[in-house]
Scaffold this motif. Structure first.
Motif, PDB file in Angstrom:
ATOM      1  N   PHE A   6       0.810  -1.217   0.000  1.00  0.00           N
ATOM      2  CA  PHE A   6       0.000   0.000   0.000  1.00  0.00           C
ATOM      3  C   PHE A   6       0.847   1.273   0.000  1.00  0.00           C
ATOM      4  N   ALA A   7       2.146   1.134  -0.024  1.00  0.00           N
ATOM      5  CA  ALA A   7       3.027   2.305  -0.038  1.00  0.00           C
ATOM      6  C   ALA A   7       2.939   3.005  -1.387  1.00  0.00           C
ATOM      7  N   PRO A   8       2.987   4.348  -1.417  1.00  0.00           N
ATOM      8  CA  PRO A   8       2.997   5.063  -2.691  1.00  0.00           C
ATOM      9  C   PRO A   8       4.252   4.722  -3.479  1.00  0.00           C
ATOM     10  N   MET A  14      11.912   3.247  -2.586  1.00  0.00           N
ATOM     11  CA  MET A  14      12.876   3.353  -1.487  1.00  0.00           C
ATOM     12  C   MET A  14      12.965   2.053  -0.708  1.00  0.00           C
ATOM     13  N   ILE A  15      11.813   1.430  -0.463  1.00  0.00           N
ATOM     14  CA  ILE A  15      11.782   0.165   0.268  1.00  0.00           C
ATOM     15  C   ILE A  15      12.518  -0.924  -0.510  1.00  0.00           C
ATOM     16  N   SER A  16      12.245  -0.991  -1.811  1.00  0.00           N
ATOM     17  CA  SER A  16      12.890  -1.994  -2.656  1.00  0.00           C
ATOM     18  C   SER A  16      14.395  -1.773  -2.713  1.00  0.00           C
ATOM     19  N   ALA A  17      14.813  -0.516  -2.886  1.00  0.00           N
ATOM     20  CA  ALA A  17      16.241  -0.198  -2.966  1.00  0.00           C
ATOM     21  C   ALA A  17      16.954  -0.553  -1.674  1.00  0.00           C
ATOM     22  N   PRO A  29      15.688   2.572   4.518  1.00  0.00           N
ATOM     23  CA  PRO A  29      15.045   3.171   3.343  1.00  0.00           C
ATOM     24  C   PRO A  29      15.368   4.632   3.121  1.00  0.00           C
ATOM     25  N   MET A  30      15.666   5.387   4.184  1.00  0.00           N
ATOM     26  CA  MET A  30      15.968   6.798   3.999  1.00  0.00           C
ATOM     27  C   MET A  30      17.329   7.004   3.330  1.00  0.00           C
ATOM     28  N   ALA A  31      18.116   5.956   3.204  1.00  0.00           N
ATOM     29  CA  ALA A  31      19.373   6.039   2.460  1.00  0.00           C
ATOM     30  C   ALA A  31      19.106   6.261   0.979  1.00  0.00           C
ATOM     31  N   ALA A  32      17.866   6.045   0.557  1.00  0.00           N
ATOM     32  CA  ALA A  32      17.501   6.194  -0.851  1.00  0.00           C
ATOM     33  C   ALA A  32      16.686   7.441  -1.123  1.00  0.00           C
ATOM     34  N   VAL A  33      16.405   8.264  -0.103  1.00  0.00           N
ATOM     35  CA  VAL A  33      15.435   9.339  -0.283  1.00  0.00           C
ATOM     36  C   VAL A  33      15.910  10.421  -1.246  1.00  0.00           C
ATOM     37  N   SER A  67      18.168   2.707 -11.706  1.00  0.00           N
ATOM     38  CA  SER A  67      17.320   3.194 -10.624  1.00  0.00           C
ATOM     39  C   SER A  67      18.133   4.143  -9.755  1.00  0.00           C
ATOM     40  N   THR A  68      17.766   5.425  -9.746  1.00  0.00           N
ATOM     41  CA  THR A  68      18.491   6.383  -8.920  1.00  0.00           C
ATOM     42  C   THR A  68      18.303   6.072  -7.438  1.00  0.00           C
ATOM     43  N   SER A  69      17.153   5.548  -7.071  1.00  0.00           N
ATOM     44  CA  SER A  69      16.916   5.138  -5.682  1.00  0.00           C
ATOM     45  C   SER A  69      17.900   4.050  -5.266  1.00  0.00           C
ATOM     46  N   LEU A  70      18.084   3.061  -6.126  1.00  0.00           N
ATOM     47  CA  LEU A  70      19.009   1.970  -5.812  1.00  0.00           C
ATOM     48  C   LEU A  70      20.448   2.471  -5.795  1.00  0.00           C
TER      49      LEU A  70
END
Length: 242
Positions: free
Chosen positions: A75-77, A83-86, A94-98, A186-189
């Motif tokens: 249910f996450a946007p 961020m969760i996946s990365a 997860p905030m390491a990807a923000v 993926s910039t998040s990853l």
């Protein structure tokens, strides 16, 4: 999300044929380069992306502070899900990807208005281009700082080029790398993995082991890490002398 701070290195950035402008939302200050001025659109996208993350944190406070991967949430946007996946792939919080996630969110949104878009958020960069771009690698007081750049070819974009350091800037790092740079579609990853890479470096002797570990992560195309006078490079990465 980190406090805004002066980013004097931006004064040295030049991109032929593109217009540079800033977009800001609370503590987040990004630099955008595009084919025309899109401040209104960039600011709207940045605010939208931040609100999605902030609303999720309001409902899940631990999301903002955990240093380990967050559980999958159907249910996450979208931006939070990335961020969760990365974080799960890189093995960090997860905030390491923000920063990378926000850069990518804005860059994707602006791509409908401009064929060439570069979004920089605290050293984490989203690139979409139709011609080669070189990203300088800065590494604080290392003698290798500013001597090399990563050449990004248009056929490889959209692409994320993200950096972390245990010695430079405000990034949270438990390591001592002068620069840990990761490249990924993926910039998040790329952002999360750069943090993980930096955490692996306690001394120059850790470079080879860290590079080998990062090379095994699916979704990362290449990277480099600098500690003192030593550097390790792996994957599909084209370095050029500056």
């Amino acid at each position: 999300m980190t406090e805004s701070e002066p980013r004097t290195y931006r004064d040295r950035l030049r991109t032929a044929g593109l217009i540079s402008f800033r977009a800001c939302s609370r503590q987040t200050d990004i630099l955008v380069r595009a084919e025309r001025r899109l401040e209104k659109e960039a600011n709207a996208l940045l605010l939208e992306g931040r609100l999605l993350v902030e609303n999720y944190i309001e409902q899940n406070p631990a999301f903002a502070t955990t240093l380990v991967p967050w559980k999958a949430d159907l249910f996450a946007p979208g931006i939070v899900a990335e961020m969760i996946s990365a974080s799960a792939v890189a093995g960090v919080g997860p905030m390491a990807a923000v920063a990378g996630a926000l850069a990518e969110y804005v860059g994707r949104g602006l791509s409908v208005h401009s064929r060439r878009v570069i979004v920089e958020n605290g050293g984490d960069i989203y690139i979409r281009t139709d011609r080669p771009v070189t990203v300088a690698v800065l590494a604080g007081d290392s003698p290798l700082s500013g001597r090399f750049g990563i050449k990004v070819l248009p056929e490889k974009t959209p692409l994320g080029v993200c950096s972390s350091s245990g010695r430079v800037g405000h990034s949270l790092s438990r390591g001592k790398a002068h620069a840990a740079c990761v490249v990924s579609p993926s910039t998040s990853l790329a952002d999360a993995a750069a943090t993980a890479l930096g955490n692996m470096i306690s001394e120059p002797g850790d470079l080879e082991k860290a590079a080998n570990a990062m090379a095994k992560i699916v979704g990362i195309t290449g990277g480099m890490v600098i500690a003192g006078e030593k550097m390790a490079v792996w994957g599909d990465l084209q370095l050029v002398a500056l």
